[in-house]
Design an enzyme around this catalytic site. Structure first.
Site, PDB file in Angstrom:
ATOM      1  N   LYS A 124      -8.027   4.975  25.763  1.00 38.50           N
ATOM      2  CA  LYS A 124      -6.769   4.419  26.282  1.00 38.50           C
ATOM      3  C   LYS A 124      -6.667   4.793  27.747  1.00 38.50           C
ATOM      4  O   LYS A 124      -7.159   5.844  28.159  1.00 38.50           O
ATOM      5  CB  LYS A 124      -5.569   5.008  25.532  1.00 38.50           C
ATOM      6  N   ASP A 164      -1.759  -3.488  27.089  1.00 40.47           N
ATOM      7  CA  ASP A 164      -0.820  -2.701  26.283  1.00 40.47           C
ATOM      8  C   ASP A 164       0.525  -2.880  26.993  1.00 40.47           C
ATOM      9  O   ASP A 164       0.706  -3.878  27.711  1.00 40.47           O
ATOM     10  CB  ASP A 164      -1.249  -1.222  26.208  1.00 40.47           C
TER      11      ASP A 164
HETATM   12  P1  NDP Z   1       4.926  -5.399  26.291  1.00 44.73           P
HETATM   13  O1  NDP Z   1       4.937  -4.743  27.611  1.00 44.73           O
HETATM   14  O2  NDP Z   1       4.519  -6.821  26.193  1.00 44.73           O
HETATM   15  O3  NDP Z   1       6.373  -5.269  25.604  1.00 44.73           O
HETATM   16  C1  NDP Z   1       6.941  -4.042  25.381  1.00 44.73           C
HETATM   17  C2  NDP Z   1       8.328  -4.240  24.792  1.00 44.73           C
HETATM   18  O4  NDP Z   1       8.821  -2.983  24.335  1.00 44.73           O
HETATM   19  C3  NDP Z   1       9.329  -4.750  25.812  1.00 44.73           C
HETATM   20  O5  NDP Z   1      10.315  -5.498  25.176  1.00 44.73           O
HETATM   21  C4  NDP Z   1       9.878  -3.444  26.374  1.00 44.73           C
HETATM   22  O6  NDP Z   1      11.176  -3.555  26.925  1.00 44.73           O
HETATM   23  C5  NDP Z   1       9.928  -2.571  25.142  1.00 44.73           C
HETATM   24  N1  NDP Z   1       9.759  -1.170  25.526  1.00 44.73           N
HETATM   25  C6  NDP Z   1       8.693  -0.616  26.139  1.00 44.73           C
HETATM   26  N2  NDP Z   1       8.902   0.675  26.390  1.00 44.73           N
HETATM   27  C7  NDP Z   1      10.123   0.949  25.913  1.00 44.73           C
HETATM   28  C8  NDP Z   1      10.908   2.117  25.863  1.00 44.73           C
HETATM   29  N3  NDP Z   1      10.446   3.282  26.367  1.00 44.73           N
HETATM   30  N4  NDP Z   1      12.124   2.037  25.273  1.00 44.73           N
HETATM   31  C9  NDP Z   1      12.585   0.865  24.770  1.00 44.73           C
HETATM   32  N5  NDP Z   1      11.884  -0.295  24.802  1.00 44.73           N
HETATM   33  C10 NDP Z   1      10.681  -0.237  25.359  1.00 44.73           C
HETATM   34  O7  NDP Z   1       4.001  -4.482  25.362  1.00 44.73           O
HETATM   35  P2  NDP Z   1       3.284  -4.847  23.976  1.00 44.73           P
HETATM   36  O8  NDP Z   1       4.098  -5.808  23.217  1.00 44.73           O
HETATM   37  O9  NDP Z   1       1.876  -5.159  24.284  1.00 44.73           O
HETATM   38  O10 NDP Z   1       3.290  -3.425  23.242  1.00 44.73           O
HETATM   39  C11 NDP Z   1       4.323  -3.001  22.369  1.00 44.73           C
HETATM   40  C12 NDP Z   1       3.804  -1.902  21.456  1.00 44.73           C
HETATM   41  O11 NDP Z   1       2.711  -2.407  20.687  1.00 44.73           O
HETATM   42  C13 NDP Z   1       3.261  -0.653  22.144  1.00 44.73           C
HETATM   43  O12 NDP Z   1       3.537   0.471  21.351  1.00 44.73           O
HETATM   44  C14 NDP Z   1       1.762  -0.900  22.185  1.00 44.73           C
HETATM   45  O13 NDP Z   1       1.041   0.303  22.276  1.00 44.73           O
HETATM   46  C15 NDP Z   1       1.572  -1.573  20.839  1.00 44.73           C
HETATM   47  N6  NDP Z   1       0.368  -2.377  20.664  1.00 44.73           N
HETATM   48  C16 NDP Z   1       0.052  -3.383  21.531  1.00 44.73           C
HETATM   49  C17 NDP Z   1      -1.072  -4.156  21.316  1.00 44.73           C
HETATM   50  C18 NDP Z   1      -1.420  -5.310  22.185  1.00 44.73           C
HETATM   51  O14 NDP Z   1      -2.400  -5.991  21.880  1.00 44.73           O
HETATM   52  N7  NDP Z   1      -0.669  -5.618  23.241  1.00 44.73           N
HETATM   53  C19 NDP Z   1      -1.979  -3.874  20.203  1.00 44.73           C
HETATM   54  C20 NDP Z   1      -1.521  -2.849  19.299  1.00 44.73           C
HETATM   55  C21 NDP Z   1      -0.394  -2.126  19.561  1.00 44.73           C
HETATM   56  P3  NDP Z   1      11.356  -3.509  28.526  1.00 44.73           P
HETATM   57  O15 NDP Z   1      10.876  -4.828  29.010  1.00 44.73           O
HETATM   58  O16 NDP Z   1      12.812  -3.302  28.731  1.00 44.73           O
HETATM   59  O17 NDP Z   1      10.527  -2.367  29.024  1.00 44.73           O
HETATM   60  O1  2IT Z   2      -3.025  -0.334  20.913  1.00 40.24           O
HETATM   61  C1  2IT Z   2      -3.871  -1.235  20.855  1.00 40.24           C
HETATM   62  O2  2IT Z   2      -4.590  -1.411  19.872  1.00 40.24           O
HETATM   63  C2  2IT Z   2      -3.986  -2.137  22.015  1.00 40.24           C
HETATM   64  N1  2IT Z   2      -3.226  -2.017  22.960  1.00 40.24           N
HETATM   65  C3  2IT Z   2      -5.076  -3.170  22.053  1.00 40.24           C
HETATM   66  C4  2IT Z   2      -6.381  -2.561  22.487  1.00 40.24           C
HETATM   67  C5  2IT Z   2      -7.482  -3.528  22.733  1.00 40.24           C
HETATM   68  O3  2IT Z   2      -8.532  -3.049  23.183  1.00 40.24           O
HETATM   69  O4  2IT Z   2      -7.354  -4.729  22.477  1.00 40.24           O
END
Ligand code: NDP
Ligand code: 2IT
Length: 445
Positions: A124, A164
């Site tokens: 990461k 992420d």
């Molecule tokens: P994005 O940046 O696209 O979206 C994040 C969302 O979560 C936004 O709505 C944001 O609100 C909110 N958020 C982030 N930080 C906080 C916080 N500290 N408190 C409250 N709300 C918060 O990220 P992703 O959708 O990609 O990721 C979301 C989660 O999913 C994370 O935990 C990530 O690790 C996990 N994940 C992502 C993957 C991927 O492929 N993208 C794969 C697997 C897991 P705001 O805009 O107000 O910050």
């Molecule tokens: O938390 C996760 O699994 C991710 N943010 C996606 C990682 C990736 O390499 O696609």
């Protein structure tokens, strides 16, 4: 191995890393018995080598903002474990990023990637750069400065970053562009790339869709239909929006979404048109979820997360770590929630996890339920190696298969005496075993 001894030792050595210690503690407590069935693991002190990352790369990222001011951020890449394949994992840009958060994410990623059945190690990276309110040019300059330092440590068969929080298609594009220029190669050292330059169909959708597929597998074990179920989702980013998109396709009711400012509540469920508005709002205008409430006149809970006030049957936390605590879990259980499937990484606190498991509801930890994202990243790597592009149908079918397989592994290793599937134990033991065997076979490194 005594889990408490290992954890106490790590606590002494890394006292300022609470998220890392939280993630390690949960895993060690659930794999202790399986580990101790293999005395050879202990002889090789496998556990410590599995908990402490292979290496931590940290650096300063200096860039110039639109006002001509020089800004300095921290940049990191945690290469946790590459026993089963190249380091693989996302990059997070958020003001809260620090070494503890990235170490927990890299540790979790190692087990998640093992579960996917594909050959990927765990990593990461990220920065405490805050993308909110930055212009497109500032984002580009930051991404370039970040990669100007990191590019030496990554590569198609060594370490493959992706998105992420705060890192989506735009940021991956800028980082990949800079990487390509520095490394003078076009091998696809990032996943989540644009379709025009080596991206995979379904990668943007994969984490959210995969989580819904995992949920369907869990519901099927109890003969429950998703149709008309009320689902509370937190977040409104990549994972949250594609989770909602798939749920609406399947006839479920998405009753909430949120961002770090507050939560919208739509008791009858979002319509397709409203969902399209949220996609536009978040991806094109980069606005706030409050604006949805203003547009459609729905309830908006300023400064609140969905768990206390939203009426739902299913919860899918998809924002960030520790966003659902013990009180939230008790509130959800009190109103009869039947399933919790985590889109985010470690969104439920240990207290909340205990509540869900004690209540015997269907509860899927992020490392199982959100593994669809990195799985399709693995499929993107496979396509890049072949220099081919698969159809959306092919990728989606593979994603469904992988999620079904992860569900099966969780059942195999997580069945308890009363017949309940403890998906936390199942995911941790299944993920651990494969990495442990690979490490044993390769010697002390
Ligand atoms: P994005 O940046 O696209 O979206 C994040 C969302 O979560 C936004 O709505 C944001 O609100 C909110 N958020 C982030 N930080 C906080 C916080 N500290 N408190 C409250 N709300 C918060 O990220 P992703 O959708 O990609 O990721 C979301 C989660 O999913 C994370 O935990 C990530 O690790 C996990 N994940 C992502 C993957 C991927 O492929 N993208 C794969 C697997 C897991 P705001 O805009 O107000 O910050
Ligand atoms: O938390 C996760 O699994 C991710 N943010 C996606 C990682 C990736 O390499 O696609």
């Amino acid at each position: 191995m005594k889990a408490t001894d290992v954890i106490n030792d790590l606590r002494r050595r890394f006292p300022n890393e609470p998220e890392y210690l939280q993630a390690v503690e949960e895993v060690l407590n659930t794999i202790e018995d399986a580990y101790n069935e293999h005395p050879e693991f202990e002889r090789y002190n496998l556990i410590e080598r599995l908990c402490i990352p292979d290496r931590i790369i940290s650096f300063r990222v200096s860039w110039v903002d639109d006002k001509g001011k020089v800004q300095n951020n921290m940049g990191y890449r945690i290469q946790h474990n590459n026993a089963i394949g190249p380091y693989k994992g996302g990059v997070r840009f958020h003001a809260s990023v620090n070494q503890s958060i990235l170490k927990f994410l890299a540790f979790e990623q190692t087990f998640k990637n093992s579960l996917t059945t594909l050959a990927m190690g765990g990593a990461k990276g990220g920065s405490d750069f805050n993308p909110k309110g930055k212009s497109d040019m500032e984002i580009m300059r930051f991404c370039q400065a970040f990669i100007a330092e990191l590019w030496r440590n990554i590569g198609p068969d060594t370490d493959v970053p992706a998105g992420d929080i705060g890192v989506g298609g735009r940021e991956v594009g800028y980082m990949y562009g800079m990487y390509k220029k520095m490394a003078r190669e076009n091998t696809g050292t990032f996943t989540g790339k644009g379709m025009e330059f080596g991206g995979s169909l379904i990668r943007p959708e994969a984490t959210g869709y995969g989580n819904v597929y995992f949920l369907l597998n869990m519901l099927a074990t109890r003969g429950i239909d998703i149709k008309d179920k009320r689902v509370a989702i937190s977040g409104s980013g990549n994972v949250a929006t594609y989770t909602a998109d798939k749920l609406i396709q399947l006839g479920a009711k998405v009753v909430s979404m949120s961002d770090s400012d507050g939560t919208i509540y739509v008791p009858d469920g979002l319509t397709r048109e409203q969902m399209d508005y949220i996609f536009q709002l978040k991806n094109v205008y980069r606005g706030r979820i409050r604006e949805f409430a203003e547009e459609y006149g729905c309830e908006y809970f300023e400064g609140e997360r969905p768990w206390q006030r939203v009426k739902c049957d299913i919860a899918m936390p998809s924002a960030t770590q520790n966003e659902l605590d013990g009180d939230d879990a008790r509130a959800l259980l009190k109103q009869g929630v039947i399933a919790v499937s985590e889109g985010a990484n470690m969104p439920s606190t240990p207290d909340a996890v205990r509540e869900f498991i004690n209540a015997r509801i269907l509860y899927a930890p992020g490392k199982a339920a959100n593994a669809g994202g990195v799985s399709v990243s693995g499929l993107e790597m496979a396509q890049n190696s072949q220099k081919l592009v698969w159809t959306a149908e092919e990728v989606d079918a593979k994603l469904r298969q992988i999620m079904a397989n992860i569900h099966e592994q969780c059942q195999k290793y997580g069945k308890e005496a009363d017949g309940y599937t403890n998906y936390v134990r199942g995911a941790n033991v299944a993920g651990f075993m494969k990495v442990a065997k690979a490490m044993m076979a390769q010697g002390i490194l």
